[in-house]
Design a protein around this motif. Structure first.
Motif: not given
Length: 470
Positions: A254-255, A369-379, A399-405, A430-434
């Motif tokens: 789904l993601t 887009t790369h400011i919130p990317f620094v937290f992508f590893g944790a996610r 899983s569906v958070a960022q590109n979904g809801y 979207a990525p910051a909230l995720t």
């Protein structure tokens, strides 16, 4: 110096190896290489198609989303079977692991055939839905009619990759992908130009390469180079085995599908407010972002085998240690890559375009887009940790958070008020909230693991297994 036997080289790594960092690198780096090879493969394939003509490029482009959806189904099943196999191996139940792997391989065949029939029956409607014009529709239909017959091969190859990774054999997966890639590159010009098959030649080259890759996996499973025994006698349908695979795998599928839809909407709005320059600029930034995700996803794929094995073995101390190691490695890379992309956003954008307007949009999008990317590893580590534990509902929610809801509603709201700036704000929020949500949940889970580890190194995980899939 003694030469290591080939069988030993391709044998799975010991998922109980106490040297966690070394083990994660041994498992993760081949996965990173495999993902990178796949990305380069598609790029070079597009270069050969581009030598035929622009209509052929457009035709293969509109077919790509359909193939991505097929890949999304395979990826979901692959993640589901990998986590289930890893937990079974960790629990000391290799027979259940073999049954799980064998059953999914069996199911991939009828599933692939059903998808092939569906694509052939509705290929024109699907292509029009994904933007095929009258000029390229005949080419796209012809190409899709051929690649539709490779759907079952695609499903089997994806599942085989994940099964090998789940038992700690990312090396075999990597070399198989490299062989498939090399063969495809050799066959592309032969089929396209020498045999004069044109666009159909690219499809035939891909199918032959997939058959070769599956031949390698047939030998791998037949000779039992790995731990698992994929055999016909294990292929009976068992709901108790299938259920945990589907519960973990469906959110992954789904993601991926939501991501395809979200990016279609994103580029529609970017084009509406800033024309082709907006689409090109945002597209450059998303390509750079995707490139940064590959090493993190690859490391987490390798690490997932360790996490699933530790969870199956009820070893909370090892699960905590592996999670911490993965978190440090992926977060360090995300921070470094994100900062470099932000600080060098204009030179990076200039690599892709000489157009000042497009480069300016790309640079602006890169920063946001790369400011919130620094937290992508944790996610990402939170996600694979939840999947390893079998916590399907929570893993799906993340899983569906960022590109979904998050992203889709933002794209339908913010651009209405702020036009193109609203598009960019959506890509940031979207990525910051995720990330905020993921960090909060990760802290809670790691604290639970730490408490269990300090009280009892080998624990039943009763306090955190309420969502575990049996």
């Amino acid at each position: 110096m003694m030469v290591k036997p080939k069988r030993a080289y391709f044998a799975p790594d010991d998922l109980n190896d106490p040297a966690l960092t070394r083990l994660i690198f041994r498992l993760g780096m081949p996965a990173v290489a495999g993902l990178s090879i796949n990305a380069v493969h598609h790029t070079i394939n597009m270069v050969f198609v581009g030598m035929i003509g622009s209509h052929e490029i457009a035709a293969i482009t509109v077919v790509l989303p359909i193939l991505m959806m097929v890949g999304a189904i395979g990826e979901g099943l692959g993640v589901g079977v990998a986590t289930a196999v890893g937990r079974a191996l960790g629990a000391g139940d290799p027979q259940r692991a073999s049954i799980t792997a064998s059953m999914l391989v069996m199911l991939a065949i009828p599933l692939g055939l059903v998808l092939t029939v569906a694509i052939l029956l509705f290929k024109r409607e699907l292509l029009i839905l994904f933007g095929a014009s009258e000029a390229i529709l005949p080419l796209a239909e012809h190409y899709l009619a051929i690649v539709a017959f490779s759907v079952t091969l695609t499903m089997l190859q994806i599942l085989s990759d994940f099964i090998a990774i789940s038992e700690g054999n990312t090396r075999f997966s990597m070399w198989t992908l490299m062989g498939c890639f090399a063969l495809n590159i050799v066959l592309d010009p032969i089929m396209i130009f020498w045999f004069d098959f044109g666009l159909a030649g690219a499809a035939v080259a891909t199918i032959i390469s997939q058959i070769a890759a599956l031949g390698a996996y047939f030998i791998y499973f037949r000779r039992r180079i790995g731990t698992l025994h994929v055999a016909a006698r294990f292929m009976a349908l068992r709901i108790d085995v299938l259920k945990p695979v589907l519960l973990i795998g469906l959110p992954v599928t789904l993601t991926s599908m939501l991501s395809s839809i979200s990016f279609a909407v994103l580029f529609t709005f970017a084009g509406f407010y800033r024309g082709d320059d907006g689409i090109a600029g945002v597209g450059i930034a998303m390509r750079v972002l995707t490139l940064g995700m590959l090493p993190i996803v690859g490391l987490s794929l390798g690490g997932q085998a360790v996490l699933s094995f530790a969870w199956g073995a009820n070893n909370s101390r090892r699960l905590l240690g592996a999670s911490g190691t993965l978190l440090v490695l992926t977060s360090a890379f995300a921070v470094i890559y994100g900062l470099v992309a932000i600080l060098l956003r204009y030179p990076v954008a200039a690599i892709f375009t000489n157009d000042v307007e497009i480069a300016d949009i790309a640079a602006q999008t890169l920063a946001l887009t790369h400011i919130p990317f620094v937290f992508f590893g944790a996610r990402q580590i939170l996600l694979v940790l939840l999947q390893a534990q079998g916590r399907a509902r929570l893993a799906g929610f993340i899983s569906v958070a960022q590109n979904g809801y998050f992203l889709l509603p933002l794209l339908f709201i913010l651009p209405h008020w702020f036009e193109f700036e609203g598009v960019l704000a959506s890509l940031f929020l979207a990525p910051a909230l995720t990330a905020l949500m993921s960090l909060g949940i990760l802290v809670v889970i790691l604290r639970q693991l730490r408490d269990n580890s300090s009280s009892n190194p080998i624990t039943s995980f009763n306090s955190i297994a309420s969502e575990r899939v049996s």
